[in-house]
Write an enzyme that holds these catalytic residues in place. Structure first.
Site, mmCIF file in Angstrom:
data_model
loop_
_atom_site.group_PDB
_atom_site.id
_atom_site.type_symbol
_atom_site.label_atom_id
_atom_site.label_comp_id
_atom_site.label_asym_id
_atom_site.label_seq_id
_atom_site.Cartn_x
_atom_site.Cartn_y
_atom_site.Cartn_z
ATOM 1 N N LYS A 52 55.728 -9.289 44.713
ATOM 2 C CA LYS A 52 55.211 -9.619 45.823
ATOM 3 C C LYS A 52 53.649 -9.654 45.967
ATOM 4 O O LYS A 52 53.078 -10.529 46.766
ATOM 5 C CB LYS A 52 55.442 -8.611 46.968
ATOM 6 C CG LYS A 52 57.062 -8.519 47.298
ATOM 7 C CD LYS A 52 57.391 -9.916 48.297
ATOM 8 C CE LYS A 52 58.707 -9.676 48.708
ATOM 9 N NZ LYS A 52 59.010 -10.751 49.763
ATOM 10 N N SER A 302 63.015 -7.839 40.044
ATOM 11 C CA SER A 302 62.040 -7.971 41.226
ATOM 12 C C SER A 302 61.323 -6.838 41.588
ATOM 13 O O SER A 302 60.056 -7.117 42.088
ATOM 14 C CB SER A 302 62.636 -8.783 42.234
ATOM 15 O OG SER A 302 63.761 -7.892 43.111
#
Length: 408
Positions: A52, A302
């Site tokens: 992110k 992720s």
């Protein structure tokens, strides 16, 4: 520099002044298991343990005039924004759901320091998002979307840029987790038709599949927040515009309980700590079967922001999914020796993990909340057959969501 490819590559180059690329590592265990050349793009090893910060970096570097950035996040985007607020010397206000794991809240504070203020509001992300946008409208800060922003999508595409450079070419198959769609739309926009894709969502937050079925973004009625990094009720409008042609056949949903088996396997076998959303792409390999045999497959892990206080819950869910742990309501005679008689039916691999019983007066039978753990799921068939043949009555409540939440 007008093409998306050029912009994504420029973003990747600019990032090197702030944080290093994440490794692309071949995983021998998964490669042998699935008969493929499986590589893990280890976004769980970024400075904030998720991808992110890429989108946050790219969006913030393009707005040097902005003094205040506002974000809404269940954790990983919050950490990325906090990290970049401190890096760029900007002020940030970050809205987080009150259900966010403590580990992610603490890490956001640590990365942002005095540069950020954290506001806890809303039980679900979409409530938090509305509060953040209302704050922006009132205070005039720049809202930095966790996924539905062209600059964020472009920043997330740097994952694909690095994969291409590290592998030397596009992989045959990419397995990508989906929450709001920022990562998936960025990678798809970069690689295009150069590889095949599987987009993976948690069963309790399958907003991409819902949008594909409807032909437009729709809001899910309910969202299971266990895989909080991918628990989004509505996919972004911009991200869906890029993903709308992928087709339902190229999407998968993974149950939250099955996800736990992969989290434990990666921890115990590989020593890799993944959060629930971070394990989605690895877990999806179980469903791809022959379609990936002999092919080069890249799974994006992720995120690795996992609070180890949740480990008992993850183990519990994994055992229940695997069938080696079950819960029953047992009808037990209220007489001396009844418990001893029952225990004699247990096999050598059966272990009682829960036993709650309160003797009721003026009754011949009482109810017992019983938890049993074993080694082989087939042991339950043997145990239940013995008990039923001797007149015992049991109700399996393992998969009864309402009773399980209340009693277990």
């Amino acid at each position: 520099m007008d093409s998306f490819h050029d912009k994504a590559r420029a973003a990747a180059v600019a990032m090197r002044g702030v944080f290093p690329e994440t490794p692309l590592l071949r995983n021998a265990h998964l490669s042998d298991r699935f008969g493929a050349d499986v590589w893990l793009k280890r976004e769980d090893l970024s400075p904030v343990r998720s991808y992110k910060l890429r989108g946050a970096f790219n969006a913030m570097r393009k707005r040097p005039e902005a003094e205040l950035f506002v974000a809404a996040s269940a954790g990983n985007h919050a950490q990325g924004v906090a990290y970049m607020c401190r890096e760029f010397g900007k002020k940030g206000v970050i809205f987080m759901p009150v259900t966010t794991p403590d580990q992610k809240i603490q890490k956001t504070r640590m990365f942002g320091g005095d540069a950020v203020e954290i506001v806890m509001t809303g039980d679900y992300f979409d409530d938090t998002l509305a509060a953040a946008q209302a704050f922006c409208a009132e205070k005039g800060g720049h809202f930095l979307s966790p996924f539905d922003d062209e600059d964020v999508i472009e920043g997330q595409a740097s994952v694909a840029v690095e994969i291409e450079q590290q592998l030397g070419h596009a992989p045959d198959h990419m397995v990508i987790p989906v929450g709001g769609g920022g990562l998936g739309s960025g990678v798809l926009s970069y690689f295009g038709n150069d590889c095949q894709y599987t987009f993976v969502e948690p069963t309790g937050g399958a907003c991409l599949r819902a949008a594909l079925a409807a032909g437009r973004p729709v809001t899910l009625d309910t969202v299971n927040t266990f895989a909080d990094g991918a628990a989004v009720a509505r996919i972004g409008a911009r991200t869906f515009e890029r993903l709308k042609g992928v087709g339902l056949a190229n999407t998968l949903t993974v149950s939250e309980d099955r996800l736990c088996t992969t989290m434990l396997e990666m921890l115990n076998v590989e020593g890799v700590v993944l959060e629930p959303a971070g394990a989605l792409s690895v877990d999806a390999l179980k469903d791809l079967g022959q379609s990936i045999r002999g092919r080069t497959v890249v799974c994006v892990t992720s995120g690795g922001n996992f609070d180890f206080e949740r480990l008992p819950e993850v183990k519990e869910r994994a055992q229940r999914y695997s069938g080696v742990k079950k819960y029953f309501i047992l009808r037990l005679p209220q007489r001396p020796g009844a418990l001893k008689d029952f225990l004699n039916f247990l096999g050598p691999e059966d272990d009682i993990t829960r036993f709650e019983y309160l003797k009721k007066s003026a009754r011949n039978f009482g109810s017992v909340l019983l938890g049993i753990e074993t080694v082989d799921p087939a042991n339950f068939e043997t145990l239940l057959a013995r008990l039923h043949s001797h007149g015992y009555t049991l109700r399996d409540i393992t998969d009864d969501e309402l009773l399980a939440q209340f009693l277990i």
